[in-house]
Design a protein around this motif. Structure first.
Motif, PDB file in Angstrom:
ATOM      1  N   SER A  87       0.843  -1.200   0.000  1.00 53.68           N
ATOM      2  CA  SER A  87       0.000   0.000   0.000  1.00 53.68           C
ATOM      3  C   SER A  87       0.879   1.252   0.000  1.00 53.68           C
ATOM      4  O   SER A  87       0.494   2.289  -0.525  1.00 53.68           O
ATOM      5  N   PHE A  88       2.009   1.157   0.669  1.00 51.56           N
ATOM      6  CA  PHE A  88       2.946   2.283   0.779  1.00 51.56           C
ATOM      7  C   PHE A  88       2.198   3.554   1.213  1.00 51.56           C
ATOM      8  O   PHE A  88       2.274   4.585   0.563  1.00 51.56           O
TER       9      PHE A  88
ATOM     10  N   HIS B 136       8.033   3.490   4.250  1.00 50.01           N
ATOM     11  CA  HIS B 136       8.830   3.788   5.454  1.00 50.01           C
ATOM     12  C   HIS B 136      10.168   3.043   5.416  1.00 50.01           C
ATOM     13  O   HIS B 136      10.454   2.302   4.456  1.00 50.01           O
TER      14      HIS B 136
ATOM     15  N   HIS C 283      10.267  -0.736   4.694  1.00 46.89           N
ATOM     16  CA  HIS C 283      10.195  -1.080   3.262  1.00 46.89           C
ATOM     17  C   HIS C 283      11.568  -0.920   2.600  1.00 46.89           C
ATOM     18  O   HIS C 283      11.998  -1.761   1.812  1.00 46.89           O
TER      19      HIS C 283
ATOM     20  N   LYS D 210      -6.994  -5.580   2.352  1.00 38.79           N
ATOM     21  CA  LYS D 210      -7.157  -4.384   3.184  1.00 38.79           C
ATOM     22  C   LYS D 210      -8.531  -3.779   2.963  1.00 38.79           C
ATOM     23  O   LYS D 210      -9.104  -3.915   1.871  1.00 38.79           O
TER      24      LYS D 210
ATOM     25  N   GLY E  34       6.325  -9.710   3.024  1.00 38.97           N
ATOM     26  CA  GLY E  34       6.541  -9.749   4.471  1.00 38.97           C
ATOM     27  C   GLY E  34       6.008 -11.070   5.016  1.00 38.97           C
ATOM     28  O   GLY E  34       5.063 -11.641   4.461  1.00 38.97           O
TER      29      GLY E  34
ATOM     30  N   ASP F 293       4.258 -11.626   7.524  1.00 40.79           N
ATOM     31  CA  ASP F 293       2.849 -11.503   7.927  1.00 40.79           C
ATOM     32  C   ASP F 293       1.945 -11.799   6.729  1.00 40.79           C
ATOM     33  O   ASP F 293       0.948 -12.507   6.835  1.00 40.79           O
TER      34      ASP F 293
ATOM     35  N   ARG G 134       9.050  -9.878  10.272  1.00 40.57           N
ATOM     36  CA  ARG G 134       8.668  -8.672  11.019  1.00 40.57           C
ATOM     37  C   ARG G 134       8.517  -9.070  12.476  1.00 40.57           C
ATOM     38  O   ARG G 134       8.263 -10.249  12.767  1.00 40.57           O
TER      39      ARG G 134
ATOM     40  N   ILE H 203      12.447  -4.834  12.048  1.00 41.71           N
ATOM     41  CA  ILE H 203      12.142  -3.413  12.163  1.00 41.71           C
ATOM     42  C   ILE H 203      10.677  -3.258  12.536  1.00 41.71           C
ATOM     43  O   ILE H 203       9.799  -3.621  11.758  1.00 41.71           O
TER      44      ILE H 203
ATOM     45  N   ILE I  69       8.417  -1.075  12.407  1.00 36.36           N
ATOM     46  CA  ILE I  69       7.817   0.131  11.827  1.00 36.36           C
ATOM     47  C   ILE I  69       6.711  -0.336  10.901  1.00 36.36           C
ATOM     48  O   ILE I  69       6.909  -1.280  10.129  1.00 36.36           O
TER      49      ILE I  69
ATOM     50  N   SER J 167       3.196   1.272   8.462  1.00 39.69           N
ATOM     51  CA  SER J 167       2.483   2.463   7.981  1.00 39.69           C
ATOM     52  C   SER J 167       1.346   2.816   8.934  1.00 39.69           C
ATOM     53  O   SER J 167       1.063   3.994   9.169  1.00 39.69           O
ATOM     54  N   THR J 168       0.704   1.793   9.493  1.00 38.75           N
ATOM     55  CA  THR J 168      -0.399   2.041  10.440  1.00 38.75           C
ATOM     56  C   THR J 168       0.104   2.885  11.605  1.00 38.75           C
ATOM     57  O   THR J 168      -0.531   3.864  12.006  1.00 38.75           O
TER      58      THR J 168
HETATM   59  P1  ATP Z   1      -0.044  -1.087   7.100  1.00 36.12           P
HETATM   60  O1  ATP Z   1       0.471  -0.857   8.480  1.00 36.12           O
HETATM   61  O2  ATP Z   1      -0.845   0.048   6.540  1.00 36.12           O
HETATM   62  O3  ATP Z   1      -0.760  -2.423   6.961  1.00 36.12           O
HETATM   63  P2  ATP Z   1       2.616  -1.899   6.209  1.00 36.12           P
HETATM   64  O4  ATP Z   1       3.558  -1.131   7.084  1.00 36.12           O
HETATM   65  O5  ATP Z   1       2.438  -3.348   6.522  1.00 36.12           O
HETATM   66  O6  ATP Z   1       1.205  -1.157   6.114  1.00 36.12           O
HETATM   67  P3  ATP Z   1       2.584  -2.303   3.337  1.00 36.12           P
HETATM   68  O7  ATP Z   1       2.724  -1.221   2.329  1.00 36.12           O
HETATM   69  O8  ATP Z   1       1.265  -2.938   3.496  1.00 36.12           O
HETATM   70  O9  ATP Z   1       3.110  -1.678   4.743  1.00 36.12           O
HETATM   71  O10 ATP Z   1       3.707  -3.405   3.139  1.00 36.12           O
HETATM   72  C1  ATP Z   1       4.142  -3.880   1.905  1.00 36.12           C
HETATM   73  C2  ATP Z   1       4.997  -5.112   2.170  1.00 36.12           C
HETATM   74  O11 ATP Z   1       6.125  -4.749   2.984  1.00 36.12           O
HETATM   75  C3  ATP Z   1       4.263  -6.231   2.926  1.00 36.12           C
HETATM   76  O12 ATP Z   1       4.668  -7.476   2.371  1.00 36.12           O
HETATM   77  C4  ATP Z   1       4.764  -6.074   4.344  1.00 36.12           C
HETATM   78  O13 ATP Z   1       4.732  -7.280   5.067  1.00 36.12           O
HETATM   79  C5  ATP Z   1       6.203  -5.581   4.132  1.00 36.12           C
HETATM   80  N1  ATP Z   1       6.653  -4.770   5.260  1.00 36.12           N
HETATM   81  C6  ATP Z   1       6.111  -3.607   5.694  1.00 36.12           C
HETATM   82  N2  ATP Z   1       6.771  -3.123   6.761  1.00 36.12           N
HETATM   83  C7  ATP Z   1       7.770  -3.998   7.027  1.00 36.12           C
HETATM   84  C8  ATP Z   1       8.803  -4.068   8.042  1.00 36.12           C
HETATM   85  N3  ATP Z   1       8.902  -3.148   9.010  1.00 36.12           N
HETATM   86  N4  ATP Z   1       9.660  -5.119   8.004  1.00 36.12           N
HETATM   87  C9  ATP Z   1       9.527  -6.082   7.036  1.00 36.12           C
HETATM   88  N5  ATP Z   1       8.575  -6.083   6.065  1.00 36.12           N
HETATM   89  C10 ATP Z   1       7.711  -5.066   6.051  1.00 36.12           C
END
Ligand code: ATP
Length: 192
Positions: free
Chosen positions: A9-10, A14, A17, A44, A105, A107, A132, A156, A158, A160-161
């Protein structure tokens, strides 16, 4: 060439990513890594307030300084729910003789078997998994684990939420996102 595809979604992009992307370039010897903001992710809720145009702009700002990183507006332009298999078929036709790697990720990988056409996805691309802090740390027992490489990167915490929540509460996001992204968020008054 080795080409990485990184969908998300970016909202906003952050440092989690970017670290994932850089680690992927090193581990998988990628020639380029393509960031693909999703118009709408099937996993989502659809009440995403941030427009696809803004998320593309934020992503471009986040990756500008890295010559191996590219932005694709393929999913943005289709303006429909973004299924990975459709995106992969597009990139396979663009790069028929190259090796494609899909960044995921842990998750997201935990639900991979529920994605559209997972058997076709693993025929077209290899999966690169980033752990994560809140995701499963051992994915070896999950379906399709045999198609994965783990990206050895620091965990990490971190997301986006969390960043959106921080902005809403007036807390700092300095060092959670690149400064160019922070400046744009401040200037546009996003996530207030
Ligand atoms: P939101 O919190 O809005 O759900 P997000 O931080 O998970 O967003 P996305 O844009 O949904 O960010 O993530 C895109 C991809 O990057 C997904 O596969 C997610 O698992 C991975 N990703 C996001 N943040 C991290 C992180 N801190 N460490 C490792 N992988 C990450």
């Amino acid at each position: 060439m080795n080409i990485g595809l990184f969908g998300g979604s970016f909202d906003p992009p952050h440092l989690g990513h970017l670290l994932l992307a850089e680690q992927a370039c090193e581990t998988l010897a990628l020639d380029k890594l393509i960031f693909i903001p999703a118009y709408h992710s099937p996993f989502k809720s659809s009440d995403q307030a941030t427009s696809i145009e803004t998320r593309c702009e934020l992503t471009q700002l986040a990756i500008n300084d890295n010559p191996r990183f590219e932005l694709s507006i393929f999913e943005a332009e289709r303006k429909e729910t973004s299924f990975t298999i459709d995106t992969l078929r597009h990139f396979k036709s663009e790069y028929p003789s190259d090796t494609l790697y899909l960044m995921v990720g842990a998750d997201a990988f935990a639900a991979f078997k529920d994605w559209k056409e997972p058997d076709e996805i693993v025929k077209l691309a290899k999966l690169a998994i980033a752990l994560r802090p809140d995701s499963p740390q051992d994915i070896s027992g999950l379906p399709y684990a045999e198609h994965t490489t783990i990206l050895a990167m620091p965990l990490i915490d971190i997301s986006s939420t969390d960043i959106r929540q921080r902005v809403k509460e007036g807390r700092s996001i300095l060092y959670h996102v690149p400064w160019q992204v922070k400046t744009f968020i401040d200037y546009m008054g996003l996530y207030k």
